[in-house]
Write a protein that holds these residues in place. Structure first.
Motif, short mmCIF file in Angstrom:
data_model
loop_
_atom_site.label_atom_id
_atom_site.label_comp_id
_atom_site.label_asym_id
_atom_site.label_seq_id
_atom_site.Cartn_x
_atom_site.Cartn_y
_atom_site.Cartn_z
N SER A 42 79.32 67.19 41.52
CA SER A 42 78.65 66.66 40.33
C SER A 42 77.92 67.83 39.68
CB SER A 42 77.67 65.56 40.72
OG SER A 42 76.96 65.10 39.58
N ASN A 63 77.95 66.64 31.44
CA ASN A 63 78.00 66.54 32.90
C ASN A 63 79.37 66.07 33.33
OD1 ASN A 63 77.86 63.47 33.34
ND2 ASN A 63 76.03 63.83 32.10
N VAL A 65 81.82 64.82 36.97
CA VAL A 65 81.98 64.51 38.39
C VAL A 65 83.44 64.73 38.75
CG1 VAL A 65 81.97 62.66 40.12
CG2 VAL A 65 80.08 62.85 38.48
#
Length: 213
Positions: A42, A63, A65
């Protein structure tokens, strides 16, 4: 004597370049090996695009993941889900999601997971220098695409020497657009269900679904 000197000089240059390539590969192999130990990643990052001629300077926070070949990416108003086969692009502003199944060669160019193993296929690489910024030391390595038709001429990686972790990469675009990604925070080995990488229309009834498969 002049010919011998030139031959020796050429040989020394070649040996130096070879040594740089070996050094680059050794460093990149360490980075790749470390990231392959992680069950998941992550990461928070800064994305920027600059074009001096067009006076373009854009910066966005994002962001991502990553779990195996699955990922979920949030960047510039788009949430992208990829479950290894199907891609869901949720465009927040227009409240719609596009569903596609990218071909393998398309996914090579789209998959953000490449940041951790990008050098492994399709590039020559060269060690450029070691530099220190704010008390941290970095390796700088250039990747040159073997495919001359790629839209960029090179990718420059900056790798944290102590952590064996890519800190940033910058693509030098042939059209003058230079794109940079700088990692701000990386957290490994968090747990994510497979459903995390699939857009759920039932949970988003107001979103228009465009199935383009």
């Amino acid at each position: 004597m002049k010919k011998i000197f030139c031959f020796l000089l050429f040989g020394a240059i070649c040996l130096n370049l070879s040594a740089q390539d070996i050094k680059a590969k050794t460093i990149l192999d360490k980075v790749s090996a470390k990231n392959k130990e992680f069950k998941s990643i992550s990461a928070e990052f800064t994305f920027s695009m600059d074009n001096a001629e067009e006076d373009i300077h854009e910066v966005s926070e994002g962001n991502i993941v990553l779990v195996g070949n699955k990922y979920r990416l949030k960047l510039m108003g788009v949430d992208t889900y990829y479950d290894g086969t199907t891609m869901f692009s949720h465009i927040i502003d227009v409240n719609e999601v596009n569903i596609t199944e990218p071909e393998e060669n398309e996914e090579e160019g789209l998959n953000p997971a490449q940041i951790f193993s990008i050098y492994e296929k399709g590039y020559n690489y060269k060690y450029i220098r070691e530099e220190t910024v704010n008390s941290s030391t970095y390796h700088v390595i250039d990747l040159i695409p073997l495919n001359s038709e790629r839209e960029f001429s090179s990718i420059q990686l900056r790798i944290d020497k102590a952590k064996n972790q890519i800190e940033s990469l910058k693509t030098i675009g042939k059209d003058g657009n230079n794109v940079s990604i700088t990692l701000k925070k990386l957290t490994p080995n968090l747990k994510f269900a497979d459903s995390y990488f699939v857009f759920d229309p039932k949970s988003n009834p107001d979103v228009e679904v465009n199935d383009m498969r």
